[in-house]
Scaffold this active site. Sequence first.
Site, short mmCIF file in Angstrom:
data_model
loop_
_atom_site.label_atom_id
_atom_site.label_comp_id
_atom_site.label_asym_id
_atom_site.label_seq_id
_atom_site.Cartn_x
_atom_site.Cartn_y
_atom_site.Cartn_z
N ASP A 7 0.81 -1.22 0.00
CA ASP A 7 0.00 0.00 0.00
C ASP A 7 0.84 1.26 0.00
O ASP A 7 2.04 1.24 0.29
CB ASP A 7 -0.93 0.01 1.23
CG ASP A 7 -0.18 0.02 2.56
OD1 ASP A 7 0.85 -0.68 2.66
OD2 ASP A 7 -0.61 0.74 3.48
N GLU A 33 0.14 -1.47 5.46
CA GLU A 33 1.16 -1.14 6.46
C GLU A 33 0.94 0.27 7.00
O GLU A 33 1.11 0.55 8.18
CB GLU A 33 2.56 -1.26 5.84
CG GLU A 33 3.70 -1.10 6.83
CD GLU A 33 4.28 0.30 6.93
OE1 GLU A 33 5.16 0.51 7.76
OE2 GLU A 33 3.83 1.22 6.19
ZN ZN Z 1 6.79 2.16 3.98
#
Ligand code: ZN
Length: 412
Positions: A86, A179
Site C-alpha cells: 500500500d 502497512e
Molecule cells: Zn513504507
Amino acid sequence: MISQIDKTELLERFLHYVSFDTQSKPNAKHSPSSVGQMKLAMQLQKELIQLGLENVEVSKYAVVTAFLPANDPNLTKTIGLIAHLDTSPQCSGKNVRPEVIEQYRGGDIALGIGEEFISPVYYSFMQKLVGQTLIVADGTTLLGADNKAGIAEIMTALSILQKENIPHCNIRVAFTPDEEIGLGIHYFPMEKFSCDWAYTIDGGEVGELEYENFNAATAKVRFFGRSIHPGYAKGKMVNALTLACEFQQIFPVDEVPEKTDGKAGFYHLEDFSGDIEQVELTYLIRDFDEQNFAQRKAFIKSQVEKFNAKKGLKKPIELEIQDSYQNMYDVVKNVPQSIELADRAMKAVGVKPSHKPIRGGTDGAFLASKGLACPNIFTGGYNFHSKHELVSLQGMENTVQVIIEMLKCKGL
Ligand SMILES: [Zn+2]
C-alpha cells in the site's frame, strides 16, 4: 554494480508497480482496504511463479507469500524479505505519472507542469544525488517508492539470483497490505513464514539500517461533567472541558514531539474532543527504553489517581491505556547476526551502513512482538508520503546488491 539489463529491469518493475493505485484507507476494518492492493498482489503472484519460486500464495487479505529453497546445501539459514503493497492515505497514489530524470544536475526539480518544485534549499540530501538518475512524480500524487521501490528491489534481486544461479540460502518473501494504517500485519501468516530472521525493505536513504523503534501505547482519559444553564450554574455545574485543560497542565512541557528527537521519548496530546458533559483526551506515549516507557504509563496512572483524589468528583475520570507496539530491539538484540549480516553486505558492495533509531513503528516491530527479528533496510527513496517523494535509481541498485549479498549468507 549490476548489469545494464538488470538496471533496466529494476526501473521497469518499479514503474509498473507504481501504476497500481494501492492507497490504503484510514479507519478500514479489514485488509485489503483498497482493491488496487489485491490487484498488485495478484500481479506479484504471477511474477513470483515466473521467477520459479515455490508455494506462491495470495491470501484473501492480499498477503503474498513465497519460498525459494537454498541452492547450496551448506547454506542452511532461512531469511525473510518483506515489503508493503500500500501507499500512504496522506497523499493520492492514483494515476501516478513518474518522470525519470537522468543525471540530475543539481538545483530545483520542477514537477509536471511546474507548479510544484523539489528544491535542495529544503531538502539538503539532494546535493548527494547529483549525477544520479532520479524518479519523481508529476506534483499531483505521491510517487509510491514507499514501498514499491522495496518490492521492485526484492523482485529484481530474486530474478538475478535465479538467472545467474548465485548460491543463496532459503528465502521467504512476503508482500503485505495496509502497512500505512497499521492493519495488514495483523493478517501476517507467522506459521507459514518460519525463518531465522527477516528484513523489511522499507527505509530511506542509502545505508540506513534500523532495528530500534519506539515502544508505543495510547492513553485515553475521560472526564465527566454536569451541564447547567450558565446563568444558574453556581455550585452546580461541573465543566469537563475545564477539568481536561487542568489535567493537561501536569505533563512535562518539554517532553512533546515538537521538542524531542534522537532517542528522547514523549507524551503527545493527539486529540481533545468533547463538551461540558464529557471530554476525551488521547495521548500517544512513546519511549525507546522499556523502563522509561513503563514509567511514562505509570506516571499517567498516578496522575489520574491524584487528580481524582484531589477533585473528589462524583464521577471520577477514567483511564484506558493500550499498548500499540514495542521496540524491536528487545528481540533483535538476541539475533545479532541479523544486524551483522546486513552490515557486512552493505560494506561488501561499498555502502556505508548508518544505524538509526526509528521514531515510529514498522511492520518489523509487530513481527518482533511475535518473536521474529526484523530490521529495516534502505530503499533509496526520500520524502515519503508526499508529492515531493523521489527515489534514486542508483540507490535502488544498491539495495538490490545488498539483498543479493545478504542472501549469499557469507560468514554465517
Ligand atoms: Zn513504507
